[in-house]
Scaffold this active site. Sequence first.
Site, mmCIF file in Angstrom:
data_model
loop_
_atom_site.group_PDB
_atom_site.id
_atom_site.type_symbol
_atom_site.label_atom_id
_atom_site.label_comp_id
_atom_site.label_asym_id
_atom_site.label_seq_id
_atom_site.Cartn_x
_atom_site.Cartn_y
_atom_site.Cartn_z
ATOM 1 N N SER A 9 -9.779 -0.170 6.756
ATOM 2 C CA SER A 9 -9.917 -0.159 5.710
ATOM 3 C C SER A 9 -8.839 -1.038 5.187
ATOM 4 O O SER A 9 -8.562 -1.013 3.672
ATOM 5 C CB SER A 9 -8.612 1.385 5.461
ATOM 6 O OG SER A 9 -9.134 2.165 5.845
ATOM 7 N N LYS A 43 0.874 -1.213 -0.101
ATOM 8 C CA LYS A 43 -0.108 0.059 0.287
ATOM 9 C C LYS A 43 0.840 1.337 -0.058
ATOM 10 O O LYS A 43 2.284 0.729 0.547
ATOM 11 C CB LYS A 43 -1.024 0.019 0.878
ATOM 12 C CG LYS A 43 -1.444 0.854 1.289
ATOM 13 C CD LYS A 43 -2.699 1.143 2.955
ATOM 14 C CE LYS A 43 -3.847 2.218 2.624
ATOM 15 N NZ LYS A 43 -5.223 1.827 3.764
ATOM 16 N N SER A 99 -9.805 2.503 3.103
ATOM 17 C CA SER A 99 -8.691 2.766 2.193
ATOM 18 C C SER A 99 -7.491 1.987 1.328
ATOM 19 O O SER A 99 -7.000 2.104 0.464
ATOM 20 C CB SER A 99 -8.284 3.492 3.491
ATOM 21 O OG SER A 99 -7.131 2.866 3.709
#
Length: 468
Positions: free
Chosen positions: A169, A70, A145
């Site tokens: 997330s 990420k 997210s």
Amino acid sequence: MQHGTISYWRAKLTSGEISPTELVQELARITEVKNPAINAYISWDTDAALAAAATADVTLPLGGIPIAIKDNICLKGEPTRCASHMLHNFVSPYDATAVTKLRNFGAIPFGRANMDEFAMGSAGKNSAYGVTHNPAAPGHVPGGSSSGSAAAVAAGMAIAALGSDTGGSIRQPASHCGIVGMKPTYGRISRYGLVAFASSLDQIGPLTHNVEDAALLLNCMCGHDAKDSTSSPHPTEDFTAKIGQSIAGVRIGLPKEYLSSGNAPEVTAAINAAVSKLTELGAEIVEISLPHSEAVVSAYYIIACAEASSNLSRFDGIRYGYRAENTNGLDDLYSRSRAEGFGPEVKRRIILGTYVLSSGFYDAYYAKAQKVRALVAQDFADAFNKVDFILGPVAPTAAPLMDDKNMTPLQIYLADIYTIPANLAGLPGISIPTPQNGGLPVGIQLLGKHFAEADLVRIASALEQAFA
């Protein structure tokens, strides 16, 4: 490339059927083809991955396995942008501890996964580098997210991925994309090198094709880190050791507050299916109560935004990150750099966080939210005196449509109601997919006691096998 698990590719690597270099080349080829439509990766460095593959030791637990990272987790020599214009030109000078540990076990970092800017969002639509699309449900959001991490795994563009979970997330995009996502106990995995959103809530975790893969990544990433003051000294263990063991007699709590009439029919059906399978496996389902469930969203967004306001104050246009041009004095430099560098959702949360921390409002909002957080943690402590694990939905609905005009910021915040509690209480949680039967992906969530990841994996894996 098949949607193979880590174990699947490890077998091929150790047998010599495929080399780490060939695996990276194949992954890069698939990414080149699929990423334009899905936008799961902001960027990827095939040359760096191939250089690592050339010296990969396939005898290590993750030897030769590419892992997507990420974009808010630092990767040495590569951009760490948090999907924000604010950090568009920042190249990390070091690896996050989680990445270092993965490298030590033979993994090859591949690609910077797209995300909601600074991990603020639940739909994958807040990135400065474009929205992420859901490969498992075209036309629907992938969740957020950790949108790119989930989409990359679901699309076969990653064997596994790292995400971060501040209020759901990891678990929510895993649910929306039909994969497994796990948030460990707070402190299990070092946050060193994770760009902070809300420091008391953030936690790195894996997104994978199955529960065993999530456990394998935990094996490699957990452990105390002197560089992170919130890192736990709790002993590490083999999180795969209990996979396959019976779950007969295990008590699983089903909070009455989670059986809301506001849940979509497909979510209710998923919970009922999980209850049925767990009962068949010999588990005992016990109705419990988490009395302060209605307050968790309000408390979370006060605490998370307050911490975000503090953490993001460092992005001032002076030390690093975006700097506005042709400014008139220091105040103008600060205000314009932040106004131009941050996106709308990040600004909204910074403003809210600054407000609740300001003189006259701190006691009215932030202090009360912390008291509610303590009550939520006590609710779980009381529940775990009666049951071993807790079952619930991941979200009230399956993935909303990408162009759903009714999804206001408030409605998006409320969609986190089932994932937020684990972050407030620091508990481990895992989302596993349920059979789709032609519909949208829907995950169910299992929560465990602090540091009970090995047993949580045992229950989740048993349920996963029952669903297969």
